[in-house]
Design an enzyme around this catalytic site. Structure first.
Site, PDB file in Angstrom:
ATOM      1  N   PHE A   1       0.555  -1.210  -0.279  1.00 22.30           N
ATOM      2  CA  PHE A   1       0.268  -0.524   0.089  1.00 22.30           C
ATOM      3  C   PHE A   1       0.769   1.347   0.223  1.00 22.30           C
ATOM      4  O   PHE A   1       0.553   1.943  -0.433  1.00 22.30           O
ATOM      5  CB  PHE A   1      -0.560   0.141   1.463  1.00 22.30           C
ATOM      6  CG  PHE A   1      -1.732   1.441   1.158  1.00 22.30           C
ATOM      7  CD1 PHE A   1      -3.523   1.242   0.732  1.00 22.30           C
ATOM      8  CD2 PHE A   1      -1.875   2.046   1.034  1.00 22.30           C
ATOM      9  CE1 PHE A   1      -3.634   2.230   0.583  1.00 22.30           C
ATOM     10  CE2 PHE A   1      -2.601   3.457   1.607  1.00 22.30           C
ATOM     11  CZ  PHE A   1      -3.268   3.567   0.931  1.00 22.30           C
ATOM     12  N   ASP A   2       1.732   0.980   0.875  1.00 23.06           N
ATOM     13  CA  ASP A   2       2.487   2.556   1.391  1.00 23.06           C
ATOM     14  C   ASP A   2       3.184   2.384  -0.879  1.00 23.06           C
ATOM     15  O   ASP A   2       3.774   3.881  -0.701  1.00 23.06           O
ATOM     16  CB  ASP A   2       3.558   2.308   1.843  1.00 23.06           C
ATOM     17  CG  ASP A   2       2.605   2.283   3.117  1.00 23.06           C
ATOM     18  OD1 ASP A   2       2.127   2.561   3.546  1.00 23.06           O
ATOM     19  OD2 ASP A   2       3.941   2.289   4.638  1.00 23.06           O
TER      20      ASP A   2
ATOM     21  N   SER B   1     -23.886  21.106  22.235  1.00 23.31           N
ATOM     22  CA  SER B   1     -24.020  19.741  22.893  1.00 23.31           C
ATOM     23  C   SER B   1     -24.808  19.082  22.854  1.00 23.31           C
ATOM     24  O   SER B   1     -26.013  19.387  22.992  1.00 23.31           O
ATOM     25  CB  SER B   1     -22.880  20.747  23.992  1.00 23.31           C
ATOM     26  OG  SER B   1     -23.687  21.002  24.685  1.00 23.31           O
TER      27      SER B   1
ATOM     28  N   GLU C   1     -26.528   4.694  20.538  1.00 23.36           N
ATOM     29  CA  GLU C   1     -24.880   5.220  20.111  1.00 23.36           C
ATOM     30  C   GLU C   1     -24.265   4.961  21.323  1.00 23.36           C
ATOM     31  O   GLU C   1     -24.341   5.670  22.253  1.00 23.36           O
ATOM     32  CB  GLU C   1     -25.300   6.725  19.077  1.00 23.36           C
ATOM     33  CG  GLU C   1     -26.163   6.137  18.292  1.00 23.36           C
ATOM     34  CD  GLU C   1     -25.679   7.475  17.238  1.00 23.36           C
ATOM     35  OE1 GLU C   1     -25.163   8.614  17.412  1.00 23.36           O
ATOM     36  OE2 GLU C   1     -26.365   7.913  15.815  1.00 23.36           O
TER      37      GLU C   1
ATOM     38  N   LYS D   1     -21.299   6.870  22.874  1.00 25.54           N
ATOM     39  CA  LYS D   1     -20.575   8.649  23.327  1.00 25.54           C
ATOM     40  C   LYS D   1     -19.492   8.425  22.837  1.00 25.54           C
ATOM     41  O   LYS D   1     -18.399   7.081  23.928  1.00 25.54           O
ATOM     42  CB  LYS D   1     -21.065   8.785  24.273  1.00 25.54           C
ATOM     43  CG  LYS D   1     -21.041   9.884  24.264  1.00 25.54           C
ATOM     44  CD  LYS D   1     -21.580  11.670  25.770  1.00 25.54           C
ATOM     45  CE  LYS D   1     -21.423  12.963  24.864  1.00 25.54           C
ATOM     46  NZ  LYS D   1     -20.395  13.406  25.225  1.00 25.54           N
TER      47      LYS D   1
ATOM     48  N   ASP E   1     -15.372   9.324  22.799  1.00 23.74           N
ATOM     49  CA  ASP E   1     -14.440  10.369  24.067  1.00 23.74           C
ATOM     50  C   ASP E   1     -13.566  10.783  22.906  1.00 23.74           C
ATOM     51  O   ASP E   1     -11.747  10.276  23.280  1.00 23.74           O
ATOM     52  CB  ASP E   1     -13.802   9.256  25.132  1.00 23.74           C
ATOM     53  CG  ASP E   1     -13.585  10.403  26.187  1.00 23.74           C
ATOM     54  OD1 ASP E   1     -14.382  11.982  25.567  1.00 23.74           O
ATOM     55  OD2 ASP E   1     -12.854  10.451  26.940  1.00 23.74           O
TER      56      ASP E   1
ATOM     57  N   TYR F   1     -21.443   9.941  12.796  1.00 24.18           N
ATOM     58  CA  TYR F   1     -22.236  10.316  13.276  1.00 24.18           C
ATOM     59  C   TYR F   1     -24.025  10.785  12.965  1.00 24.18           C
ATOM     60  O   TYR F   1     -25.302  10.705  13.929  1.00 24.18           O
ATOM     61  CB  TYR F   1     -22.894  10.466  15.245  1.00 24.18           C
ATOM     62  CG  TYR F   1     -21.241  11.176  15.532  1.00 24.18           C
ATOM     63  CD1 TYR F   1     -22.454  12.304  15.547  1.00 24.18           C
ATOM     64  CD2 TYR F   1     -20.936  11.438  15.679  1.00 24.18           C
ATOM     65  CE1 TYR F   1     -21.649  13.631  16.281  1.00 24.18           C
ATOM     66  CE2 TYR F   1     -20.083  12.604  17.179  1.00 24.18           C
ATOM     67  CZ  TYR F   1     -19.924  13.298  16.721  1.00 24.18           C
ATOM     68  OH  TYR F   1     -20.252  14.532  17.693  1.00 24.18           O
TER      69      TYR F   1
ATOM     70  N   LYS G   1     -31.237   8.804  21.323  1.00 26.15           N
ATOM     71  CA  LYS G   1     -31.621   9.888  19.976  1.00 26.15           C
ATOM     72  C   LYS G   1     -33.328   9.675  19.303  1.00 26.15           C
ATOM     73  O   LYS G   1     -33.017   8.178  19.696  1.00 26.15           O
ATOM     74  CB  LYS G   1     -30.565   9.984  19.151  1.00 26.15           C
ATOM     75  CG  LYS G   1     -29.714  11.014  18.675  1.00 26.15           C
ATOM     76  CD  LYS G   1     -28.041  10.327  18.085  1.00 26.15           C
ATOM     77  CE  LYS G   1     -27.536  10.770  17.743  1.00 26.15           C
ATOM     78  NZ  LYS G   1     -26.512  11.048  17.003  1.00 26.15           N
TER      79      LYS G   1
ATOM     80  N   LYS H   1     -24.089   8.961  31.243  1.00 25.22           N
ATOM     81  CA  LYS H   1     -22.436   8.727  31.264  1.00 25.22           C
ATOM     82  C   LYS H   1     -22.147   7.369  31.969  1.00 25.22           C
ATOM     83  O   LYS H   1     -22.693   7.820  32.817  1.00 25.22           O
ATOM     84  CB  LYS H   1     -21.905   9.835  31.750  1.00 25.22           C
ATOM     85  CG  LYS H   1     -22.104  11.197  30.822  1.00 25.22           C
ATOM     86  CD  LYS H   1     -20.724  11.668  29.864  1.00 25.22           C
ATOM     87  CE  LYS H   1     -19.670  12.388  30.125  1.00 25.22           C
ATOM     88  NZ  LYS H   1     -19.009  13.229  29.634  1.00 25.22           N
TER      89      LYS H   1
ATOM     90  N   CYS I   1      19.864   7.665  44.855  1.00 20.06           N
ATOM     91  CA  CYS I   1      19.562   7.443  43.503  1.00 20.06           C
ATOM     92  C   CYS I   1      18.914   6.154  44.131  1.00 20.06           C
ATOM     93  O   CYS I   1      20.232   5.503  44.777  1.00 20.06           O
ATOM     94  CB  CYS I   1      20.228   7.204  42.844  1.00 20.06           C
ATOM     95  SG  CYS I   1      19.712   5.741  41.598  1.00 20.06           S
TER      96      CYS I   1
ATOM     97  N   CYS J   1      22.524   3.604  42.172  1.00 23.41           N
ATOM     98  CA  CYS J   1      23.468   3.884  42.104  1.00 23.41           C
ATOM     99  C   CYS J   1      24.052   5.077  43.320  1.00 23.41           C
ATOM    100  O   CYS J   1      25.324   5.152  43.752  1.00 23.41           O
ATOM    101  CB  CYS J   1      24.264   4.831  41.284  1.00 23.41           C
ATOM    102  SG  CYS J   1      23.198   6.489  40.433  1.00 23.41           S
TER     103      CYS J   1
ATOM    104  N   CYS K   1      18.631  11.453  38.813  1.00 23.99           N
ATOM    105  CA  CYS K   1      19.413  11.167  39.321  1.00 23.99           C
ATOM    106  C   CYS K   1      20.594  11.977  38.395  1.00 23.99           C
ATOM    107  O   CYS K   1      20.840  11.072  36.940  1.00 23.99           O
ATOM    108  CB  CYS K   1      19.627   9.511  38.802  1.00 23.99           C
ATOM    109  SG  CYS K   1      22.065   8.788  39.843  1.00 23.99           S
TER     110      CYS K   1
ATOM    111  N   CYS L   1      25.106   5.501  36.312  1.00 27.64           N
ATOM    112  CA  CYS L   1      24.222   4.530  37.138  1.00 27.64           C
ATOM    113  C   CYS L   1      23.812   3.663  35.769  1.00 27.64           C
ATOM    114  O   CYS L   1      23.193   3.810  34.699  1.00 27.64           O
ATOM    115  CB  CYS L   1      23.222   5.472  36.824  1.00 27.64           C
ATOM    116  SG  CYS L   1      21.136   4.874  37.573  1.00 27.64           S
TER     117      CYS L   1
HETATM  118  S1  IVH Z   1     -24.598  13.404  18.611  1.00 36.02           S
HETATM  119  C1  IVH Z   1     -26.351  18.223  19.524  1.00 36.02           C
HETATM  120  N1  IVH Z   1     -23.216  11.608  18.703  1.00 36.02           N
HETATM  121  O1  IVH Z   1     -20.949  14.454  22.681  1.00 36.02           O
HETATM  122  C2  IVH Z   1     -25.106  17.445  19.307  1.00 36.02           C
HETATM  123  N2  IVH Z   1     -22.657  13.411  20.096  1.00 36.02           N
HETATM  124  O2  IVH Z   1     -22.083  16.761  24.023  1.00 36.02           O
HETATM  125  C3  IVH Z   1     -24.988  16.394  18.565  1.00 36.02           C
HETATM  126  N3  IVH Z   1     -20.399  12.604  20.592  1.00 36.02           N
HETATM  127  O3  IVH Z   1     -20.108  17.374  20.990  1.00 36.02           O
HETATM  128  C4  IVH Z   1     -23.890  15.237  19.116  1.00 36.02           C
HETATM  129  N4  IVH Z   1     -19.930  10.399  20.141  1.00 36.02           N
HETATM  130  O4  IVH Z   1     -18.691  15.454  19.951  1.00 36.02           O
HETATM  131  C5  IVH Z   1     -23.582  12.585  18.702  1.00 36.02           C
HETATM  132  N5  IVH Z   1     -22.622   9.476  18.636  1.00 36.02           N
HETATM  133  C6  IVH Z   1     -22.771  10.530  19.319  1.00 36.02           C
HETATM  134  C7  IVH Z   1     -21.563  11.276  19.567  1.00 36.02           C
HETATM  135  C8  IVH Z   1     -21.256  12.669  20.123  1.00 36.02           C
HETATM  136  C9  IVH Z   1     -19.939  11.132  21.042  1.00 36.02           C
HETATM  137  C10 IVH Z   1     -19.958  14.311  21.533  1.00 36.02           C
HETATM  138  C11 IVH Z   1     -20.098  15.312  19.945  1.00 36.02           C
HETATM  139  C12 IVH Z   1     -20.400  16.258  20.625  1.00 36.02           C
HETATM  140  C13 IVH Z   1     -20.273  15.935  22.162  1.00 36.02           C
HETATM  141  C14 IVH Z   1     -21.941  16.308  22.736  1.00 36.02           C
END
Ligand code: IVH
Length: 669
Positions: A37-38, A83, A114, A116, A118, A226, A289, A313, A407, A410, A425, A431
């Site tokens: 690939f590379d 958010s 879904e 979440k 990170d 997403y 959702k 969470k 240390c 040593c 040290c 050492c």
């Molecule tokens: S939907 C209206 N789906 O969570 C916001 N967000 O606090 C729609 N995140 O900034 C976001 N997994 O970075 C959505 N399956 C997921 C997610 C997700 C992580 C994060 C995203 C967003 C933060 C919201």
């Protein structure tokens, strides 16, 4: 090769690479090896360099980066990036469900759950199928243009081909660093004596803001999409949208699930509580959702978050256990790290026996004492951390922990530099763990790649007095190695061969192998590129060092200290005599011509054929100057799409000529 042939070859190669990439990321099928690939990619890059007129905006060569962005431009989001409100309990979720039910009287509704992820939210705009803008969330209304960096994410299509594709659409998702990539990166940093990165999320965020996109490419970020935002598309459900995104070639995490009742949502939460730890990335909860887009509209949003979605969470995984004692590890650079030895305890699926205490300050901050009951938590970090002490269970009269003054290896008095938290040290040449650590660092794969020598052999060579610094490796003879315990003919020959082959390793990796503090792989590359050979680097002043992109005070200081030590000069001389590469073998680049001599440009916006940085390079290659702001001194404002209106106005009022990418290319043709 004629231009016509090159065009054809470039198109065929691009198509092939895109195909393998798609297979790999969308279907987890590797039809060819990474190496093959590379090779294809390299071939494409070479051809594009020869025939830049055929470097298309969706060329897979963009994945390897190469664009330098000094300052990320601010861009407005077409739709605000909201958010999610967070909940931590089943009660909160029940209340959310009641609010949804109330807003949708007498209507049936279902959820799509879904994980979440990170990472870092990003928004991607496609125009006529081409990815032409990637932005961070910023304050939700405007973020930073990180297009060049996002293009290095291999799972992200640079071009979407599908029937009935809207001319413009935006997708949103989470950029992340897979845990394996993060762990590897930290291993490398540890080997380079660099500070460890805290967790994959912060690292992703930092990586997306790196100035050099080729470095971003090396960091191997990934992305799950997403959501799809586009006006005028008749999409009934969120599920429909993500299935469409999958068909368009976006990477969607396969972990989503439709839930018809709150009970099904709770079951989803329970299923993933443990299972999520087996995923390649960190997740910190789930997102629920409302599935129907029509119902989402009815529910609407507050200024901050949609009313049709909520995040649940998971609580951070924590456990309590007993700290029996603290051992002090001495690293290659002499840094002394305290490590807590714990009563083994089960945490997030693994048995935890040790936790890092980082340094003396951390011990003091926690006021942790022997036989204390402590809380350990596992976040994105490699080793768990101690987050607190249950003082109520402390043994009476238990004294505070005294950090050692000498240390443990040593017995040299430890030093702690002003403003630094770490004890060192200073006995670099005497050492044992420092000496062995430097040799281990030197031979590692990313450095001199002498894989016929392992950690045990290093210890053997050192303890038998054969090797006390890396130059001694090149003085090893057949008889000396053969005399070691466990070494037969083949193993002996392998060691000698590995040492011999390492003499061909290029200068940048030799520089990394030397183990100068804070000079990791990419810093070594930067320094090698800039100074070209070790003598120029050894003579560089502080000012010259910090002039190099991405070299700051800390690195400059460390390089100066390294070369101030005569022992290191001696070492380098011995290595030079052994035949190692101490200069770069790259021909100098000469300017193409001076056609733009005396002309000053400002480059702004997004361009079709070249990145902003490539255009700036072209200006310089033709003798022109690049300025950062519009002023009377300017001759041309080179304007791409999405250029800020203020810049245009100012240029117009100053009578500066505004030219397009095409005009510019014609100028230098
Ligand atoms: S939907 C209206 N789906 O969570 C916001 N967000 O606090 C729609 N995140 O900034 C976001 N997994 O970075 C959505 N399956 C997921 C997610 C997700 C992580 C994060 C995203 C967003 C933060 C919201």
């Amino acid at each position: 090769m004629t231009a016509e042939e090159a065009k054809k070859a470039i198109e065929q190669l691009s198509e092939k690479i895109t195909y393998y990439n798609h297979k790999y990321y969308q279907e987890s099928i590797s039809e060819i090896s990474d190496y093959e690939f590379d090779q294809l990619l390299e071939k494409l890059i070479k051809l594009e360099e020869q025939f830049p007129e055929y470097r298309y905006p969706d060329s897979p060569s963009q994945r390897v980066g190469g664009t330098i962005t000094k300052e990320f431009e601010t861009v407005y989001h077409t739709y605000p990036m909201l958010s999610l409100s967070n909940t931590y309990s089943e009660e909160d979720l029940t209340e959310f469900d009641q609010r949804v039910a109330k807003a949708l009287p007498d209507q049936e509704y279902e959820y799509l759950c879904e994980l979440k992820f990170d990472g870092v939210a990003i928004s991607l705009r496609y125009e006529n199928g081409l990815l032409n803008l990637a932005a961070t969330r910023g304050d939700g209304v405007r973020g930073d243009d990180i297009t060049a960096n996002a293009r290095t994410i291999r799972s992200l299509p640079l071009r979407v081909k599908a029937d009935n594709l809207p001319s413009t659409f935006e997708v949103r998702g989470e950029a992340f660093m897979p845990r394996l990539v993060f762990d590897e990166l930290n291993r490398e940093r540890k080997a380079a004596g660099e500070a460890l990165l805290a967790n994959p999320r912060n690292t992703t965020s930092g990586t997306l803001k790196m100035q050099d996109s080729s470095q971003v490419a090396q960091r191997k970020l990934d992305c799950y999409i997403y959501s799809l935002a586009s006006e005028g598309m008749n999409i009934q459900t969120h599920e429909g949208a993500i299935k469409l995104l999958e068909r368009w070639g976006f990477q969607v995490s396969p972990t989503y699930q439709k839930c018809r009742t709150l009970e099904e949502v709770f079951a989803y939460i329970n299923t993933w509580e443990e299972k999520r730890l087996t995923l390649p990335l960190d997740t910190d909860g789930i997102v629920i959702k409302v599935n129907s887009t029509q119902q989402q509209k009815i529910l609407g949003s507050t200024a901050k978050s949609p009313r049709w979605a909520i995040a649940y969470k998971y609580k951070t995984q924590s456990a309590s256990t007993i700290l029996h004692n603290i051992t002090y590890q001495v690293g290659r650079t002499g840094a002394v790290t305290p490590v807590a030895n714990l009563e083994p305890v089960l945490l997030a699926g693994t048995v935890v026996k040790r936790a890092s205490l980082h340094n003396a300050n951390e011990i003091a901050r926690l006021d942790v004492r022997f036989e204390d009951t402590v809380f350990v938590e596992k976040g994105g970090e490699i080793i768990p951390k101690i987050t607190g002490v249950d003082v109520s269970k402390r043994l009476p009269l238990s004294p505070p922990v005294q950090f050692p003054t000498h240390c443990p290896e040593c017995n040299t008095a430890l030093v702690r530099r002003e403003g630094e938290a770490v004890h060192f040290c200073p006995n670099q040449q005497g050492c044992p763990p420092q000496i062995k650590g430097r040799i281990e660092h030197f031979i590692q794969r990313n450095a001199m790649n002498i894989d016929s020598i392992g950690k045990e052999t290093v210890a053997q060579l050192y303890e038998n007095g054969l090797v006390k610094n890396v130059a001694d490796l090149y003085q090893l003879s057949y008889d000396k190695i053969f005399a070691l315990e466990g070494f037969k003919e083949q193993a002996t020959r392998n060691v000698l061969e590995g040492v011999e082959t390492s003499k061909q390793i290029p200068f940048n990796r030799v520089l990394f192998a030397l183990g100068i503090r804070y000079v990791g792989r990419s810093v070594a590359e930067k320094l090698a590129d800039h100074f070209k050979n070790i003598d120029a680097l050894a003579e560089a002043t502080h000012e010259e060092l910090i002039e190099v992109p991405e070299i700051g005070e800390r690195i400059a200081q460390s390089v100066l200290e390294f070369f101030a030590d005569p022992a290191n000069h001696q070492l380098i001389n011995e290595l030079k005599e052994a035949g190692l590469q101490f200069s770069l073998q790259i021909p100098e680049q000469t300017p193409e011509n001076q056609i733009l001599s005396g002309k000053a440009f400002v480059v702004s916006g997004v361009f079709e054929q070249f990145s902003r940085e490539e255009i700036k390079d072209k200006i310089k290659m033709h003798g022109g100057k690049v300025l950062s702001s519009v002023s009377g001194k300017l001759d041309y404002l080179l304007a791409g799409t999405n250029m800020g209106p203020a810049k245009r106005k100012k240029a117009e009022s100053l009578g500066v000529e505004i030219i397009s990418e095409q005009d510019f290319l014609a100028m230098i043709a």
